[in-house]
Design a protein around this motif. Structure first.
Motif, PDB file in Angstrom:
ATOM      1  N   VAL A 241       0.843  -1.198   0.000  1.00 27.28           N
ATOM      2  CA  VAL A 241       0.000   0.000   0.000  1.00 27.28           C
ATOM      3  C   VAL A 241       0.878   1.248   0.000  1.00 27.28           C
TER       4      VAL A 241
ATOM      5  N   ASN B 103       1.601   5.331   0.283  1.00 35.37           N
ATOM      6  CA  ASN B 103       1.045   6.461   1.017  1.00 35.37           C
ATOM      7  C   ASN B 103       1.873   7.713   0.746  1.00 35.37           C
TER       8      ASN B 103
ATOM      9  N   LEU C 221      -4.919   2.289  -2.105  1.00 32.11           N
ATOM     10  CA  LEU C 221      -5.333   0.986  -1.588  1.00 32.11           C
ATOM     11  C   LEU C 221      -5.147  -0.116  -2.623  1.00 32.11           C
ATOM     12  N   SER C 222      -5.262   0.232  -3.892  1.00 31.43           N
ATOM     13  CA  SER C 222      -5.048  -0.731  -4.967  1.00 31.43           C
ATOM     14  C   SER C 222      -4.732   0.055  -6.231  1.00 31.43           C
TER      15      SER C 222
END
Length: 765
Positions: A421, A423, A489-490
């Protein structure tokens, strides 16, 4: 009795503020030095008006793609975009919506419009100049979806309305990502588009990014920046009403570490009115970038603007209309004056020591000096001693002296947080201190009457010799902390959230108030936030949703907040928005669709049980749909356009005397706006364009008893490539000579210019 101003932290904060700016910049430079030493080196239909403009040409796309943009320049552009100033490298935008171009206005993470869960537009500077749009107001209202002008010709020419909310207190203006605070409802810089690399537009609440005063939207003018390749351009133009204008610009490397950019532009015209109609402006800007290493940039820049705008405040209505004989009359006095001088200096540091860390600091100083001396109200008399004449009132003289010093620092960290993931997080602070002095001859006494068809201008001093004295002497200190995060998230789904805490301390004195001087202090503290998600099922197609909050000042401007309004808190608002964006057909087509619902609370309204009392119980709302399309139909034919349809109303609003305005539409808000342009390269070296702008009718007052009709405006142009690097262009504005108003009151309207034309010659290499 004299008022002694208690000098609280606002005054002493100025030295602290400058020290903070210097320390932040020094820290970035020092840290980079350590890092690099360790590392290798008319009264129309009900449809809204569209204005025609020229579209950027396919040949210009080819030239732009051929430009040399090195890795260092590209890195600087990305950093600048994430800092809020937009991309700085030249040639990164193209005709159309630019959904894939980094745009710092909608996010401090440097996301493109396709990646941002909000309505963001990027208007290329070349498009603006091709269409002959010489002012920021023209560029925004003729290109961006749903924006209309609310500006009186003589009052800065910069007021805008968007999504049902009007004025500087609801539609914010930025320069290079930095907010310009409003003194008494007037912003006079930036105004010229020659030096604009692009104009970025964010529709909807933006307080989470820029603080109070942005429930309707944000306009960010991004100037051209120093480049490590040479680029030079110049333009001269002549037009009707003895209009002359010019623009010159140059940028490039001085050596392998130092780069420059310089621009100058000006306009002079006799104007379209019979007298007191001339106007002029001069804009100068220069910047130097020093790049000691590939990951560190220092940029110092200065901008200067000098304007003497049109000294026109309106044309009186006779029986609700304006006879053709009055169209070119000016009812101002002979010695009227409007002048603005603005200076903007900033020092920017950008440091990217690693792939996962970026730091930016911007220290700046803005000064604005403005002067008005005019008779601004005109009313035709149907009875009484002045029957058949125009009664002039509001003999107004005002001086504004404003200084704004500030600093903004932010750092972006890009790291995975486990499980693949990604960020991205940006955190930072924003501080500024503003001195504002308003001197005037209030209460603006004086009247005179003139023949409506042959007005004798007279002199200002004939009816008012009252000297201008200090009326508002305010000091404002603002500081804010902000954070924004993007969680991937994806491959298809991202979540973006942001928060901002604003604290404002205001001191205001009116040393010449009657019956006695006044003084007060007021503190505000507000938190704004937003959260949104973007779902991209296939590359180039994005669905998004967003919830955002915002705050607006009561009365339009905190710097000039009155003693009466100081007892109230800021108005609060929230917005729901959903939409879809797509780039298709190999980038030849782009479209967006957005739907929103905005609700603004805590606006002033009379108590329904006791109309003599004013309370913060009012509410205003708007909901609407906006759609935009940019499509290269063939190699020689292009369409660009947008439509905005909305419903705006007062959900709860009671005026003085208990008059209920609930259900009425707010003034200066049209419910339909459409812009369309068609560009056709019909022969080698030849190109023509045509455009139409439709703006629906608007009300002049809260009571909805005074309406300005809808308008339709057509512009056209024709250009010819003299050489590969130069062109000559003929433009005609308001082709069908539509008579329409851009603002007004119950007794007068501010008319837009009649049909005009210009011939220009431009060279770029």
């Amino acid at each position: 009795m004299s008022v002694q101003k208690r000098r609280s932290p606002v005054k002493t904060s100025r030295s602290s503020l400058l020290a903070l700016a210097a320390a932040a910049s020094a820290f970035a430079g020092e840290a980079s030095a350590q890092t690099t030493s360790a590392a290798p080196a008319s009264e129309p239909t009900a449809l809204p008006p569209l204005e025609v403009t020229t579209a950027n040409k396919q040949k210009k796309k080819a030239k732009a793609s051929a430009k040399k943009v090195t890795a260092g320049a590209t890195q600087s552009a990305a950093a600048d975009a994430s800092a809020g100033g937009g991309a700085s490298a030249q040639g990164e935008t193209k005709p159309g919506l630019n959904l894939d171009a980094p745009a710092g206005t909608g996010s401090r993470l440097g996301l493109s419009p396709l990646e941002t869960p909000a309505s963001v537009e990027v208007i290329p500077g070349d498009t603006v100049r091709d269409r002959g749009q010489t002012s920021v107001n023209q560029a925004v209202t003729q290109n961006a979806a749903g924006f209309t002008s609310t500006a009186a010709p003589g009052n800065g020419g910069s007021g805008l309305a968007a999504r049902g909310f009007a004025g500087h207190g609801s539609v914010m203006q930025l320069y290079d990502g930095t907010r310009l605070y409003v003194g008494s409802g007037t912003v006079t810089f930036p105004f010229d588009t020659w030096s604009a690399e692009r104009i970025e537009v964010l529709r909807g609440p933006a307080s989470v990014l820029y603080g109070e005063g942005a429930v309707g939207g944000v306009i960010n003018v991004v100037p051209k920046k120093p480049t490590d390749y040479f680029t030079h351009e110049a333009e001269v133009a002549v037009g009707t009403d003895a209009t002359r204008r010019f623009g010159v610009g140059s940028g490039g490397p001085i050596n392998d570490k130092l780069f420059y950019r310089f621009d100058a532009s000006g306009i002079q015209s006799d104007g379209w009115l019979e007298r007191e109609s001339d106007f002029s402006s001069l804009a100068l800007s220069g910047a130097l970038t020093y790049r000691p290493t590939s990951d560190l940039n220092f940029t110092i820049s200065h901008d200067h603007g000098d304007q003497s705008p049109l000294r026109y405040w309106g044309t009186p209505l006779i029986n609700g209309t304006i006879p053709e004989r009055l169209r070119d009359k000016n009812f101002n006095v002979r010695d009227s004056d409007v002048s603005y001088v603005d200076n903007w200096t900033q020092f920017k540091t950008e440091w990217s020591p690693t792939d996962w860390l970026e730091m930016r600091n911007v220290a700046y100083r803005l000064t604005s000096n403005r002067h008005w001396r005019n008779v601004e109200s005109y009313a035709y008399q149907t009875s009484g001693p002045f029957a058949g004449r125009v009664l002039r009132s509001d003999y107004i003289e005002i001086f504004h002296d404003q200084e704004q010093i500030g600093n903004r620092f932010d750092a972006t960290v890009r790291t995975p947080i486990g499980g693949g993931v990604k960020n991205e997080l940006v955190v930072g602070f924003d501080v500024n201190s503003i001195d504002f002095l308003n001197r005037s001859n209030s209460p603006f006494a004086g009247t005179s009457s003139v023949d409506p068809f042959n007005p004798d201008p007279g002199w200002f001093g004939d009816k008012n010799n009252v000297p201008a004295v200090a009326r508002v002497d305010s000091e404002t200190f603002q500081h804010a902390f902000f954070a924004e995060d993007r969680l991937t998230l994806s491959k298809e789904l991202t979540v973006v959230a942001g928060i901002r805490l604003d604290k404002v301390s205001l001191e205001r004195a009116d040393p010449n108030a009657t019956p006695a001087p006044t003084y007060f202090e007021k503190d505000f503290s507000e938190t704004s936030w937003r959260v949104g998600a973007v779902y991209t099922p296939v590359p180039g197609l994005a669905f998004y949703g967003q919830y955002a909050t915002a705050v607006d000042p009561i009365g339009g401007a905190l710097l000039s907040l009155s003693l009466t309004n100081s007892q109230y808190q800021l108005a609060t608002s929230r917005q729901y928005e959903v939409g879809v964006k797509q780039s298709f057909w190999g980038g030849r087509g782009e479209w967006t669709l957005a739907a929103y619902d905005i609700e603004k609370n805590n606006i002033l309204s009379r108590d329904p049980d006791n109309p003599t009392l004013t309370r913060q119980i009012g509410q205003q709302s708007s909901r609407g749909v906006e759609a935009s399309l940019g499509l290269q139909l063939t190699d020689t034919l292009r369409y660009d356009g947008n439509v905005a349809v909305l419903e705006a109303r007062f959900d709860e609003m009671i005026a003085a005397g208990g008059v209920d305005y609930t259900g009425n539409r707010p003034p200066n808000v049209p419910e339909q706006v459409v812009n369309s342009w068609l560009t056709w390269a019909f022969l080698p070296k030849w190109e023509a364009y045509a455009g139409v702008q439709w703006i629906g009718s608007v009300y002049n007052n809260d009571a909805n008893t005074l309406k300005r009709p809808a308008s339709t405006v057509v512009n056209m142009g024709l250009s010819y490539d003299v050489t590969d690097k130069s062109e000559i262009a003929l433009r005609v504005f308001n082709v069908f000579d539509e008579k329409y108003a851009t603002g007004g009151s119950s007794t007068e309207w501010q008319l837009a210019p009649p049909r005009s034309a210009e011939l220009s010659y431009r060279i770029k290499y």
